[in-house]
Design a protein around this motif. Structure first.
Motif, PDB file in Angstrom:
ATOM      1  N   GLY A 198       0.801  -1.224   0.000  1.00 54.30           N
ATOM      2  CA  GLY A 198       0.000   0.000   0.000  1.00 54.30           C
ATOM      3  C   GLY A 198       0.827   1.265   0.000  1.00 54.30           C
ATOM      4  O   GLY A 198       0.385   2.303   0.484  1.00 54.30           O
ATOM      5  N   TRP A 432     -10.828  -1.337  -0.985  1.00 52.75           N
ATOM      6  CA  TRP A 432     -10.071  -0.078  -0.803  1.00 52.75           C
ATOM      7  C   TRP A 432     -10.720   1.077  -1.549  1.00 52.75           C
ATOM      8  O   TRP A 432     -10.734   2.209  -1.081  1.00 52.75           O
ATOM      9  CB  TRP A 432      -8.620  -0.259  -1.227  1.00 52.75           C
ATOM     10  CG  TRP A 432      -8.414  -0.661  -2.666  1.00 52.75           C
ATOM     11  CD1 TRP A 432      -8.689  -1.872  -3.199  1.00 52.75           C
ATOM     12  CD2 TRP A 432      -7.925   0.162  -3.713  1.00 52.75           C
ATOM     13  NE1 TRP A 432      -8.405  -1.866  -4.528  1.00 52.75           N
ATOM     14  CE2 TRP A 432      -7.921  -0.638  -4.877  1.00 52.75           C
ATOM     15  CE3 TRP A 432      -7.458   1.484  -3.782  1.00 52.75           C
ATOM     16  CZ2 TRP A 432      -7.494  -0.154  -6.106  1.00 52.75           C
ATOM     17  CZ3 TRP A 432      -7.020   1.961  -5.011  1.00 52.75           C
ATOM     18  CH2 TRP A 432      -7.050   1.149  -6.166  1.00 52.75           C
ATOM     19  N   GLU A 436     -12.259   4.305   0.228  1.00 44.52           N
ATOM     20  CA  GLU A 436     -11.814   5.625  -0.197  1.00 44.52           C
ATOM     21  C   GLU A 436     -13.025   6.507  -0.482  1.00 44.52           C
ATOM     22  O   GLU A 436     -13.098   7.662  -0.080  1.00 44.52           O
ATOM     23  CB  GLU A 436     -10.963   5.476  -1.457  1.00 44.52           C
ATOM     24  CG  GLU A 436      -9.963   6.592  -1.676  1.00 44.52           C
ATOM     25  CD  GLU A 436      -9.080   6.293  -2.889  1.00 44.52           C
ATOM     26  OE1 GLU A 436      -7.900   6.617  -2.864  1.00 44.52           O
ATOM     27  OE2 GLU A 436      -9.602   5.706  -3.854  1.00 44.52           O
ATOM     28  N   LEU A 445      -5.591   3.145   4.735  1.00 44.62           N
ATOM     29  CA  LEU A 445      -5.618   2.207   3.615  1.00 44.62           C
ATOM     30  C   LEU A 445      -4.243   1.633   3.313  1.00 44.62           C
ATOM     31  O   LEU A 445      -4.107   0.523   2.834  1.00 44.62           O
ATOM     32  CB  LEU A 445      -6.137   2.913   2.352  1.00 44.62           C
ATOM     33  CG  LEU A 445      -7.639   3.185   2.338  1.00 44.62           C
ATOM     34  CD1 LEU A 445      -7.986   4.040   1.137  1.00 44.62           C
ATOM     35  CD2 LEU A 445      -8.428   1.900   2.328  1.00 44.62           C
TER      36      LEU A 445
END
Lengths: 447, 293
Positions: A198, A432, A436, A445
């Motif tokens: 990430g 994700w 978001e 995240l």
């Protein structure tokens, strides 16, 4: 929006989203029954295919005149449905339309499953499938059939990549969360997570790659169905010899694809308990999209049938009369009215765009879309180029045999099985991206 | 309705024809008239042609008793040939019952040529009856091509190789084409056992060759007598083979350049992008590994 959430809120929201989306993967209620239905359909198709292999294609209703039947009709239907992946995740995605985030992956799953099975159906239509390799060894790039093989393969690969790329962060998350799942599953998660940490650099690479594919898939998707239409339009046969077949097929594809996504949305919303993510708002939007694509498709239908119908050139007239008032009239008008016009009118009303009615309408649209392909392929083959006399009665008529129905239904079951397996391995939404969207902090995240 | 009338007419016709069959009344004077033309080969052969186009449809093949109209006489039968030339001429000229008059449709000479032809059948029959031997599988064939006259000379011999001197053996000439053998002529042999056919406008292959077959075209009588040979009758020719061009219908090797460039260009371009994206995934993995270390 991201700033409005405190650290704790952001963290707990992310956890909730993860739980909501991962939960259904572990929940097997009703799953076995569904799998049993699909597998038994596949077994039936396997038996039918066994009969076809040992007896030859004569067990189908296809004969010298009508040599493309249910298989080729289903092939076009499958290719058409697969096109939706491009429309949702690429066109709407590039237009930065936010509400597609929760349904983009569903569309992509449908695209992969149906594009893959489309290729298989062509094999089912072959009398000597063991000579399949010859198609490639002796391929002539002058032939539209070869273009079709090329473009279907390319589309499948791009669709798989478009499915896999947004999956990488999810796979990394699943690798952490699903430690209690079987070894083989963990192995898949490990492979597909590609050492995802990430980091901003990784996010950057992923975003860039998705963008490349999203742009690339538009011409490829247009090509896949235009080339499929060329399998027909490149021949001088009455009913196929038309210049608008490309856009006619592409717009038709969006109709069946959007309807398929609405149906899948409904199933996942109920079965996976995703009311908070797939909302009435999404059904409303998708229904409006369905109205739009039906209208565009209707426009091409009017051109396709009104223009030659007004002229009634000799040759054309036999074919068109059969469709309008003759042998195929019932199916033709049932498709045009029940599969397009009436659904579109109902969807114009707000109540018609609620999940339940939208889902029922979508089923009608899908059935209509399936038989629409049949009406494009079969009736035109009933009228050979030359006046041929004294041929057997079976050459003049066509209705699929149980073998053809068996293999076709098995193919649909097979495509649904692919969707089911994907939906059991991975979340049906990119966690994700949803997070978001919902405003989870970026730093949460990346951990 | 229309068909009913025609049927009625036909039956009426047949009835009249039947009832009037035995009633030919030929004036004595007509019986005595003689054929003013010499019975030459050309005269007979023109009579044969006229017979084929005017008489055969009812009377059938002479001597074969295969008349298509039941009441029509077999003009090759021994009974019929007892008639005098003048009587035959009178019948052709005047007609009777179902038999139309040919006074107006055939000239005097043409009618006499018919008489000559019919009379020639009597002679032939006499010859055939005289040599009443079984000819089945007794003959063989050979032929040669004469470049100067552009003709094929077929000779019919017996098994010992000497010419078969009885004229009238039908020899058919056939040339091999794409979908079988094309008949280019049929000639009856003369007394030297020869049948000569001039080749007119016969297309050859690139080397100027044709595959010529000749056969005796009466299987029942002579059996299967056939000879096939490749002969050179023309010059070398060059055909333009459209399958060798670069064209849409050509083989893969003959794909048009523009199509090859389009196909390779488009497909190649797309796949380069796909491979690039796959390499990007590797890059993601690499970036992840760097963090580990």
């Amino acid at each position: 929006m991201a700033d409005s959430l405190s650290k704790e809120e952001s963290k707990s929201l992310l956890t909730k989203i993860e739980n909501d989306l991962i939960g259904p993967i572990k929940n097997h209620k009703g799953f076995l029954v569904w799998i049993l239905v699909l597998v038994s359909l596949l077994v039936w198709a396997g038996v039918a295919y066994g009969v076809q292999l040992s007896e030859g294609l004569s067990v189908t209703a296809m004969r010298d005149h009508i040599s493309w039947g249910l298989y080729i009709s289903s092939f076009i239907f499958f290719v058409a449905t697969a096109l939706i992946g491009m429309l949702i995740s690429s066109v709407l995605g590039l237009l930065k339309i936010k509400w597609i985030t929760p349904i983009a992956r569903i569309a992509e799953m449908i695209a992969i499953a149906f594009a893959m099975w489309a290729g298989l159906i062509i094999v089912f239509d072959m009398g000597r499938p063991e000579r399949l390799l010859n198609v490639f060894i002796h391929a002539r790039p002058q032939s539209p059939i070869f273009w079709d093989v090329t473009v279907v393969t390319t589309y499948v690969v791009i669709s798989i990549l478009l499915y896999l790329l947004p999956l990488i962060p999810d796979a990394a998350m699943l690798r952490v969360r699903m430690t209690d799942s079987p070894k083989w599953k963990q192995k898949i998660y490990k492979i597909l997570s590609f050492n995802w940490k990430g980091t901003p650099e990784q996010f950057h690479v992923i975003h860039k790659s998705i963008r490349i594919l999203a742009i690339l898939i538009i011409p490829v998707a247009l090509a896949i169905h235009t080339v499929t239409s060329w399998l027909f339009a490149m021949t001088p046969r009455i009913g196929w010899d038309t210049t608008i077949f490309g856009p006619y097929f592409v717009t038709g594809a969006f109709v069946s694809g959007v309807a398929a996504v609405i149906l899948a949305m409904f199933v996942f919303q109920k079965q996976y308990n995703l009311k908070e993510y797939i909302t009435d708002f999404h059904f409303d939007k998708m229904s409006k999209l369905l109205v739009l694509v039906i209208l565009v498709y209707l426009y091409f239908n009017i051109n396709e049938y009104l223009v030659p119908g007004y002229k009634m050139k000799s040759g054309d007239d036999i074919h068109l009369r059969e469709l309008f008032v003759g042998h195929d009239a019932l199916m033709f008008w049932a498709i045009q009215l029940g599969g397009m016009i009436i659904p579109m009118i109902i969807l114009l009303f707000k109540k018609g765009r609620k999940p339940m009615p939208a889902m029922i309408i979508s089923i009608f649209v899908i059935i209509g879309a399936f038989f629409k392909r049949y009406i494009i392929v079969v009736p035109t083959m009933k009228h050979p180029h030359l006046p041929i006399q004294n041929v057997p009665e079976s050459f003049h008529t066509y209705w699929p045999t149980w073998v053809e129905w068996g293999i076709t239904l098995g193919s649909i079951a097979g495509a649904l099985l692919v969707v089911t397996i994907l939906a059991k391995l991975f979340p049906v939404m990119p966690v994700w991206e949803v997070a978001e969207e919902k405003g989870v902090n970026q730093e949460d995240l990346t951990k | 309705m229309k068909y009913n009338k025609i049927t009625l007419l036909l039956f009426g016709f047949l009835f009249i024809a039947y009832t009037s069959q035995a009633q030919w009344k030929i004036p004595e004077k007509a019986k005595k008239s003689k054929n003013p033309h010499e019975s030459s080969d050309t005269h007979i052969s023109s009579g044969k042609k006229i017979y084929a186009s005017n008489c055969k449809s009812c009377h059938g093949d002479p001597g074969k008793a295969n008349a298509l109209l039941p009441t029509a006489t077999d003009v090759g039968s021994a009974d019929y040939l007892k008639m005098k030339d003048g009587s035959i001429y009178y019948q052709i000229t005047e007609g009777m019952g179902a038999m139309p008059s040919f006074k107006k449709s055939l000239s005097d000479e043409e009618r006499w040529s018919l008489v000559s032809y019919i009379r020639s059948l009597a002679n032939k029959e006499a010859v055939e009856e005289g040599g009443d031997e079984n000819m089945l599988d007794k003959l063989s064939l050979k032929f040669e091509f004469d470049k100067a006259s552009n003709s094929v000379k077929a000779s019919v011999t017996d098994k010992s190789g000497s010419p078969y001197s009885k004229a009238g053996v039908p020899v058919a000439f056939l040339v091999k084409r794409y979908f079988g053998q094309m008949k280019i002529g049929e000639i009856e042999t003369n007394e030297s056992g020869l049948a000569t056919l001039k080749l007119v406008d016969i297309k050859t292959d690139e080397k100027g060759n044709i595959e010529l077959s000749i056969k005796i075209n009466d299987r029942d009588k002579y059996g299967d007598v056939k000879l096939t040979q490749e002969i050179t009758i023309g010059e070398h020719r060059h055909f333009k083979n459209i399958l060798e061009e670069r064209a849409l219908w050509g083989s893969r090797a003959n794909i048009p350049w523009w199509m090859l460039f389009l196909y390779v260009g488009i497909t190649g371009g797309v796949w380069v992008a796909i491979v690039y994206v796959i390499l990007q995934i590797k890059k993601v993995k690499k970036l992840g590994t760097q963090i580990n270390t």
